[in-house]
Design a protein around this motif. Structure first.
Motif, PDB file in Angstrom:
ATOM      1  N   TRP A   1      -3.243   7.375   3.125  1.00 44.86           N
ATOM      2  CA  TRP A   1      -4.186   6.258   3.208  1.00 44.86           C
ATOM      3  C   TRP A   1      -3.641   5.019   2.495  1.00 44.86           C
ATOM      4  N   ALA A   2      -4.522   4.093   2.184  1.00 43.58           N
ATOM      5  CA  ALA A   2      -4.122   2.749   1.744  1.00 43.58           C
ATOM      6  C   ALA A   2      -3.156   2.748   0.549  1.00 43.58           C
TER       7      ALA A   2
ATOM      8  N   ILE B   1      -8.430   7.946  -3.963  1.00 41.22           N
ATOM      9  CA  ILE B   1      -7.647   7.154  -2.992  1.00 41.22           C
ATOM     10  C   ILE B   1      -7.473   5.697  -3.455  1.00 41.22           C
ATOM     11  N   ASP B   2      -6.852   4.933  -2.589  1.00 39.80           N
ATOM     12  CA  ASP B   2      -6.792   3.474  -2.662  1.00 39.80           C
ATOM     13  C   ASP B   2      -6.246   2.938  -3.992  1.00 39.80           C
TER      14      ASP B   2
ATOM     15  N   HIS C   1     -11.177  -3.606   4.345  1.00 38.64           N
ATOM     16  CA  HIS C   1     -10.224  -3.371   3.236  1.00 38.64           C
ATOM     17  C   HIS C   1      -9.274  -4.563   3.211  1.00 38.64           C
TER      18      HIS C   1
ATOM     19  N   HIS D   1      -8.213  -6.379   7.628  1.00 42.78           N
ATOM     20  CA  HIS D   1      -7.931  -5.777   8.934  1.00 42.78           C
ATOM     21  C   HIS D   1      -9.203  -5.762   9.778  1.00 42.78           C
TER      22      HIS D   1
ATOM     23  N   GLU E   1     -14.868   1.691  -2.056  1.00 44.06           N
ATOM     24  CA  GLU E   1     -13.419   1.936  -2.009  1.00 44.06           C
ATOM     25  C   GLU E   1     -12.697   0.592  -2.008  1.00 44.06           C
ATOM     26  N   ALA E   2     -11.348   0.653  -1.943  1.00 43.73           N
ATOM     27  CA  ALA E   2     -10.527  -0.553  -1.752  1.00 43.73           C
ATOM     28  C   ALA E   2     -10.580  -1.532  -2.933  1.00 43.73           C
TER      29      ALA E   2
ATOM     30  N   ASP F   1      -5.485  -1.814   5.907  1.00 43.93           N
ATOM     31  CA  ASP F   1      -5.474  -1.771   4.436  1.00 43.93           C
ATOM     32  C   ASP F   1      -4.303  -2.573   3.850  1.00 43.93           C
TER      33      ASP F   1
ATOM     34  N   THR G   1     -14.434   0.294   8.736  1.00 46.47           N
ATOM     35  CA  THR G   1     -13.888   0.018   7.398  1.00 46.47           C
ATOM     36  C   THR G   1     -13.637  -1.478   7.196  1.00 46.47           C
TER      37      THR G   1
ATOM     38  N   SER H   1      -1.469   0.601   5.610  1.00 45.15           N
ATOM     39  CA  SER H   1      -1.514   1.922   6.223  1.00 45.15           C
ATOM     40  C   SER H   1      -0.995   1.772   7.649  1.00 45.15           C
TER      41      SER H   1
ATOM     42  N   PHE I   1      -8.678   9.358  10.083  1.00 44.95           N
ATOM     43  CA  PHE I   1      -7.607   8.528   9.505  1.00 44.95           C
ATOM     44  C   PHE I   1      -6.511   9.499   9.049  1.00 44.95           C
TER      45      PHE I   1
ATOM     46  N   MET J   1      -3.109   9.426   8.973  1.00 45.32           N
ATOM     47  CA  MET J   1      -1.804   8.761   8.997  1.00 45.32           C
ATOM     48  C   MET J   1      -0.721   9.599   8.322  1.00 45.32           C
TER      49      MET J   1
ATOM     50  N   ARG K   1      -6.485   0.047  13.614  1.00 47.08           N
ATOM     51  CA  ARG K   1      -6.792  -1.278  13.077  1.00 47.08           C
ATOM     52  C   ARG K   1      -5.554  -2.193  13.073  1.00 47.08           C
TER      53      ARG K   1
HETATM   54  O1  FUB Z   1      -7.174   3.712   5.901  1.00 48.73           O
HETATM   55  C1  FUB Z   1      -7.843   4.846   5.406  1.00 48.73           C
HETATM   56  C2  FUB Z   1      -8.959   4.443   4.539  1.00 48.73           C
HETATM   57  O2  FUB Z   1      -9.852   3.617   5.257  1.00 48.73           O
HETATM   58  C3  FUB Z   1      -8.584   3.613   3.340  1.00 48.73           C
HETATM   59  O3  FUB Z   1      -7.959   4.307   2.313  1.00 48.73           O
HETATM   60  C4  FUB Z   1      -9.929   3.060   3.031  1.00 48.73           C
HETATM   61  O4  FUB Z   1      -9.918   2.044   2.084  1.00 48.73           O
HETATM   62  C5  FUB Z   1     -10.388   2.626   4.394  1.00 48.73           C
HETATM   63  O5  FUB Z   1      -9.870   1.384   4.767  1.00 48.73           O
END
Ligand code: FUB
Length: 340
Positions: A100-101, A151-152, A290, A305, A239-240, A32, A288, A47, A63, A65, A317
């Motif tokens: 996330w991102a 998100i994002d 992004h 990515h 998303e993204a 991301d 994904t 991320s 995911f 993180m 990723r």
């Molecule tokens: O990296 C986690 C999630 O996966 C991101 O927030 C999304 O955009 C996707 O890439």
């Protein structure tokens, strides 16, 4: 005859441009990538993927993180510097998991890192952390940004020095749970023929840590001026979101999620509406897709990515970059970065 000769030299093929890019970072998994140019260098806010052992599911719980690194580059193709951990979930009072991102912005010599994370109730919110340096470390505000969710985050600085926060993501990103303006723990979507769930935008306050207005819906239209629908999985927003401005036009690019493309739409205002134009990046290795788009020293670049470094593990990723290429009419050429 001359006219014909001119036409015949134009690249009329619709074949995607093949991209062969190496991971920018090989000692960490990164995803991301939100890239910006600060003080003449490229800074990347990705991320930080790691294997937390959480099994894969449709809501993206794998995911999982827990911190962010920042990377910088003095030149394209040059060394990539890792500035280390700049924010850890342990240091964000309201956040529980799934960082996330992220994205970042600069205003008046201060740097702001915008990031989504699940709060103690397992609801995604968007937080902000502040630093004196683009490479951090960042100190988180005690609460998420009021009126934000999902998100994002992506922050866009317009030519008039106003800043806008874009956000949202469906499925695991929970945007569909806010369709009535309030959180409902229900993953229901309108009928396939109804307008797709819309991403959000709001002008940021002068302090960069609050919204100056209630989030607005972003409409994404087809070639006939009709909104893209829920069932239009090849084109509708997933998303993204990312915004860049070229030749006075606003470009909204985003991931179509379950159809795995990065696509774009253009408009005349940061609020939209945006009209769908085409695919920028076809599916990459991993579920994904992004990206971000940034201008550096007069050239435009795509950061994205894939899961090549981990041999295809969707939650591990690696960030990459490639020059954006344009058709003669100014439209963005489609790229394909799938590894063999
Ligand atoms: O990296 C986690 C999630 O996966 C991101 O927030 C999304 O955009 C996707 O890439």
């Amino acid at each position: 005859k001359q006219e014909n000769e001119e036409i015949s030299t134009k690249d009329t093929s619709n074949a995607p441009v093949k991209i062969d890019a190496e991971p920018l970072v090989t000692d960490n998994f990164t995803a991301d990538p939100s890239a910006h140019v600060f003080n003449g260098k490229i800074y990347i806010y990705p991320s930080h993927d790691f294997d937390s052992g959480v099994p894969e599911d449709d809501l993206g719980n794998h995911f999982n993180m827990k911190d962010y690194h920042v990377y910088s580059m003095d030149s394209v193709g040059g060394e990539v510097t890792d500035h280390g951990v700049v924010l850890d979930v342990e240091d964000v009072p309201w956040a529980e998991r799934q960082m996330w991102a992220p994205d970042a912005a600069e205003k008046d010599g201060k740097y702001y890192l915008y990031f989504p994370a699940k709060d103690k109730e397992d609801v995604f919110r968007i937080g902000v952390a502040v630093a004196d340096n683009p490479a951090g470390p960042f100190k988180a505000m005690p609460e998420p940004i009021e009126n934000t969710f999902s998100i994002d985050p992506a922050v866009f600085k317009d030519s008039d020095n106003e800043y806008y926060l874009y956000f949202g993501g469906i499925w695991g990103g929970q945007l569909q749970r806010w369709q009535d303006g309030e959180y409902r723990e229900e993953d229901t979507y309108p009928a396939d023929t109804a307008a797709a769930v819309r991403p959000k935008v709001a002008k940021l306050g002068d302090d960069m840590t609050s919204l100056a207005e209630a989030p607005r819906d972003i409409k994404i239209l087809d070639e006939n001026g009709e909104e893209l629908t829920v069932g239009d999985n090849d084109r509708r927003f997933f998303e993204a979101a990312w915004i860049h401005k070229m030749n006075d036009k606003y470009y909204l690019s985003y991931s179509t999620g379950d159809t795995h493309n990065i696509v774009y739409a253009t408009g005349d205002s940061p609020y939209g509406p945006f009209t769908y134009q085409g695919v920028i990046l076809e599916p990459v290795l991993g579920w994904t897709n992004h990206h971000s788009i940034v201008e550096f020293e007069g050239k435009w670049y795509l950061f994205f990515h894939d899961s090549s470094l981990s041999g295809g593990k969707t939650y591990l990723r690696s960030i990459k970059m490639a020059p954006l290429e344009f058709n003669e009419d100014g439209s963005i050429k489609t790229m394909n970065a799938m590894v063999e």
